[in-house]
Design a protein around this motif. Structure first.
Motif, mmCIF file in Angstrom:
data_model
loop_
_atom_site.group_PDB
_atom_site.id
_atom_site.type_symbol
_atom_site.label_atom_id
_atom_site.label_comp_id
_atom_site.label_asym_id
_atom_site.label_seq_id
_atom_site.Cartn_x
_atom_site.Cartn_y
_atom_site.Cartn_z
ATOM 1 N N VAL A 232 -4.494 -0.964 -7.093
ATOM 2 C CA VAL A 232 -3.686 -1.748 -6.159
ATOM 3 C C VAL A 232 -3.932 -1.294 -4.720
ATOM 4 O O VAL A 232 -4.055 -2.123 -3.810
ATOM 5 C CB VAL A 232 -2.194 -1.660 -6.536
ATOM 6 N N ILE A 233 -4.031 0.007 -4.509
ATOM 7 C CA ILE A 233 -4.285 0.522 -3.159
ATOM 8 C C ILE A 233 -5.639 0.047 -2.652
ATOM 9 O O ILE A 233 -5.754 -0.440 -1.515
ATOM 10 C CB ILE A 233 -4.194 2.063 -3.143
ATOM 11 N N VAL A 234 -6.660 0.150 -3.481
ATOM 12 C CA VAL A 234 -8.009 -0.259 -3.061
ATOM 13 C C VAL A 234 -8.060 -1.751 -2.767
ATOM 14 O O VAL A 234 -8.595 -2.174 -1.729
ATOM 15 C CB VAL A 234 -9.049 0.137 -4.134
ATOM 16 N N VAL A 235 -7.502 -2.555 -3.648
ATOM 17 C CA VAL A 235 -7.519 -4.008 -3.429
ATOM 18 C C VAL A 235 -6.709 -4.374 -2.192
ATOM 19 O O VAL A 235 -7.112 -5.233 -1.401
ATOM 20 C CB VAL A 235 -7.006 -4.760 -4.680
ATOM 21 N N GLY A 236 -5.576 -3.717 -1.981
ATOM 22 C CA GLY A 236 -4.762 -3.990 -0.788
ATOM 23 C C GLY A 236 -5.484 -3.640 0.498
ATOM 24 O O GLY A 236 -5.450 -4.398 1.468
ATOM 25 N N LEU B 11 -1.612 6.137 -12.592
ATOM 26 C CA LEU B 11 -2.485 6.521 -11.486
ATOM 27 C C LEU B 11 -3.605 5.507 -11.305
ATOM 28 O O LEU B 11 -3.935 5.122 -10.181
ATOM 29 C CB LEU B 11 -3.049 7.922 -11.724
ATOM 30 N N LEU B 12 -4.176 5.038 -12.409
ATOM 31 C CA LEU B 12 -5.239 4.038 -12.344
ATOM 32 C C LEU B 12 -4.729 2.719 -11.766
ATOM 33 O O LEU B 12 -5.360 2.145 -10.871
ATOM 34 C CB LEU B 12 -5.834 3.815 -13.732
ATOM 35 N N LEU B 13 -3.594 2.248 -12.244
ATOM 36 C CA LEU B 13 -3.038 0.991 -11.734
ATOM 37 C C LEU B 13 -2.717 1.082 -10.248
ATOM 38 O O LEU B 13 -3.072 0.185 -9.470
ATOM 39 C CB LEU B 13 -1.765 0.618 -12.500
ATOM 40 N N ASN B 14 -2.061 2.151 -9.859
ATOM 41 C CA ASN B 14 -1.711 2.304 -8.451
ATOM 42 C C ASN B 14 -2.951 2.473 -7.587
ATOM 43 O O ASN B 14 -3.000 1.962 -6.466
ATOM 44 C CB ASN B 14 -0.757 3.487 -8.268
ATOM 45 N N GLY B 15 -3.957 3.163 -8.094
ATOM 46 C CA GLY B 15 -5.205 3.312 -7.351
ATOM 47 C C GLY B 15 -5.917 1.984 -7.142
ATOM 48 O O GLY B 15 -6.416 1.700 -6.050
ATOM 49 N N ILE C 144 0.824 -1.209 0.000
ATOM 50 C CA ILE C 144 0.000 0.000 0.000
ATOM 51 C C ILE C 144 0.866 1.269 0.000
ATOM 52 O O ILE C 144 0.628 2.164 -0.823
ATOM 53 C CB ILE C 144 -1.015 -0.040 1.158
ATOM 54 N N PRO C 145 1.873 1.387 0.859
ATOM 55 C CA PRO C 145 2.737 2.589 0.765
ATOM 56 C C PRO C 145 3.509 2.659 -0.558
ATOM 57 O O PRO C 145 3.702 3.747 -1.105
ATOM 58 C CB PRO C 145 3.698 2.453 1.942
#
Length: 82
Positions: A67-71, A61-65, A32-33
């Motif tokens: 990943v953050i939500v799923v994490g 930005l979409l990919l990282n977003g 997440i970080p």
């Protein structure tokens, strides 16, 4: 900046897939970080590039977003342990 954020997002996505393996869910605490830094890089890329060259930064930005939500969802479902 857009290419860096896109590559960062791809690495984060692969790391997320690895964290889906049972007993490797602890990787989400570091994922997440990592993805947040990638999203910040993508946002900086969106701010400082021309309007016609936003594609890579938006994709990063979409990919990282994602990943953050799923994490975050994965950690909340497993109680932060699994």
């Amino acid at each position: 900046m857009g290419l860096v954020s896109l590559i960062w997002g791809i690495v984060a996505l692969l790391w997320m897939l690895l964290a889906f393996i049972p007993l490797l869910g602890w990787g989400n605490w570091f994922l997440i970080p990592f993805a947040t830094v990638g999203a910040i890089i993508a946002a900086i890329g969106l701010l400082f590039t021309h309007a016609g060259k936003h594609g890579r930064a938006r994709a990063g930005l979409l990919l990282n977003g994602i990943v953050i939500v799923v994490g975050v969802v994965r950690l909340s479902l497993g109680g932060g342990i699994v």
